[in-house]
Design a protein around this motif. Structure first.
Motif, short mmCIF file in Angstrom:
data_model
loop_
_atom_site.label_atom_id
_atom_site.label_comp_id
_atom_site.label_asym_id
_atom_site.label_seq_id
_atom_site.Cartn_x
_atom_site.Cartn_y
_atom_site.Cartn_z
N ILE A 165 0.84 -1.20 0.00
CA ILE A 165 0.00 0.00 0.00
C ILE A 165 0.87 1.25 0.00
O ILE A 165 0.64 2.20 -0.77
N LYS A 166 1.88 1.25 0.85
CA LYS A 166 2.78 2.40 0.92
C LYS A 166 3.47 2.63 -0.42
O LYS A 166 3.60 3.77 -0.87
N ALA A 167 3.93 1.56 -1.05
CA ALA A 167 4.62 1.69 -2.33
C ALA A 167 3.69 2.25 -3.41
O ALA A 167 4.11 3.09 -4.23
N ALA A 168 2.44 1.82 -3.41
CA ALA A 168 1.49 2.27 -4.42
C ALA A 168 1.14 3.75 -4.27
O ALA A 168 0.69 4.39 -5.22
N TRP A 185 1.52 -4.71 -10.78
CA TRP A 185 0.72 -5.17 -9.65
C TRP A 185 0.21 -4.00 -8.81
O TRP A 185 -0.97 -3.94 -8.44
N LEU A 186 1.12 -3.05 -8.53
CA LEU A 186 0.76 -1.90 -7.69
C LEU A 186 -0.25 -1.00 -8.38
O LEU A 186 -0.97 -0.25 -7.71
N ARG A 187 -0.32 -1.07 -9.68
CA ARG A 187 -1.28 -0.26 -10.42
C ARG A 187 -2.72 -0.53 -9.93
O ARG A 187 -3.56 0.37 -9.88
N ASN A 188 -2.98 -1.77 -9.54
CA ASN A 188 -4.32 -2.11 -9.04
C ASN A 188 -4.64 -1.36 -7.75
O ASN A 188 -5.80 -1.01 -7.50
N ILE A 189 -3.63 -1.13 -6.92
CA ILE A 189 -3.83 -0.37 -5.69
C ILE A 189 -3.97 1.11 -6.00
O ILE A 189 -4.78 1.81 -5.39
N LYS A 190 -3.19 1.59 -6.96
CA LYS A 190 -3.30 2.98 -7.38
C LYS A 190 -4.72 3.29 -7.87
O LYS A 190 -5.25 4.38 -7.66
N HIS A 230 -7.12 6.21 -6.62
CA HIS A 230 -7.77 7.16 -7.53
C HIS A 230 -9.27 7.23 -7.28
O HIS A 230 -9.87 8.31 -7.33
N GLN A 231 -9.87 6.10 -6.99
CA GLN A 231 -11.32 6.05 -6.76
C GLN A 231 -11.72 6.84 -5.52
O GLN A 231 -12.80 7.44 -5.47
N GLU A 245 -7.76 0.03 4.50
CA GLU A 245 -9.16 -0.34 4.71
C GLU A 245 -9.96 -0.29 3.42
O GLU A 245 -10.73 -1.21 3.10
N LEU A 246 -9.78 0.78 2.66
CA LEU A 246 -10.52 0.94 1.40
C LEU A 246 -10.11 -0.14 0.40
O LEU A 246 -10.96 -0.66 -0.34
N ASN A 247 -8.84 -0.48 0.37
CA ASN A 247 -8.38 -1.52 -0.53
C ASN A 247 -9.02 -2.87 -0.19
O ASN A 247 -9.45 -3.60 -1.08
N VAL A 248 -9.10 -3.19 1.09
CA VAL A 248 -9.75 -4.43 1.51
C VAL A 248 -11.21 -4.45 1.05
O VAL A 248 -11.70 -5.44 0.50
N LYS A 249 -11.90 -3.33 1.25
CA LYS A 249 -13.31 -3.26 0.83
C LYS A 249 -13.45 -3.49 -0.66
O LYS A 249 -14.35 -4.21 -1.11
#
Length: 211
Positions: free
Chosen positions: A104-107, A120-125, A129-130, A150-154
């Motif tokens: 998460i930190k890297a993204a 891979w990190l693009r998916n977290i980015k 963005h959302q 938290e938002l990524n988990v959701k």
């Protein structure tokens, strides 16, 4: 003694201890796998699913990757999900992230991590963005990172609900329940952040007909 030789030695000690405590342990374990849970967690070595939930071998089916992602083109993840839902018939699928996640930190940075990790990190980015407005309003960097965890988990839980694998199981068997959790490295406590019941409505764009 090398570090890997120490692992092998510890394994022998562990196996002997298990047999002394429960002589039938390995016979039982080798003949049956009936987990109730599929755990989709982070590859981080500090977040072992069995240790933090106090479960035994055979109780949780586990898939791990960087930042506990559910990516629709990830055949590895989808094959694990298919096997767990349709063959093991798990009742719950848990996406568990953790505060302080390196992925998460890297993204959240603009650093070039070279092609594969960038991909891979693009998916977290995309998650960032959302929710950019909400996240940019958080001034403390640690708090911002925790919120993105938290938002990524959701979002990953909702990605599960968007698969035909889950939707077909919901229709035919009224399972599994989907859960989004976040583990705290500082206190060892798991925080539930989302639960999706079988058959809950999702965006119609992602619903499949004739399952």
């Amino acid at each position: 003694m090398t570090t890997y030789e120490k692992l092998l030695l510890e394994n022998k000690a562990w196996a002997q201890e298990q047999k002394e405590e429960d002589p039938d342990f390995f016979n039982r374990l080798s003949s049956l796998q009936t987990p109730e849970f599929l755990w989709i967690g982070c590859s981080d070595s500090r977040v072992p699913a069995d240790k933090i939930t106090g479960t035994q071998p055979g109780e949780i089916f586990v898939h791990r990757n960087i930042a506990n992602m559910v990516v629709h083109t990830d055949v590895n993840l989808l094959s694990v999900l298919d096997y767990a839902v349709n063959h093991l018939e798990v009742k719950h699928v848990i996406v568990c992230g953790h505060y302080g996640c390196g992925g998460i930190k890297a993204a959240m940075t603009n650093q070039d991590f070279k092609p594969v990790l960038n991909m891979w990190l693009r998916n977290i980015k995309d998650v960032y963005h959302q929710y950019m407005q909400e996240l940019n309003d958080i001034k403390n960097e640690d708090d911002k990172t925790d919120r993105l965890v938290e938002l990524n988990v959701k979002e990953q839980v909702m990605h599960l609900a968007q698969t035909s694998i889950i939707q077909r199981a919901w229709k035919n068997d009224r399972r599994p329940h989907l859960h989004g959790w976040v583990y705290g490295l500082k206190d060892g406590i798991i925080k539930p952040v989302l639960e999706v019941q079988p058959g809950d409505k999702i965006d119609p764009l992602y619903e499949y007909d004739n399952l």
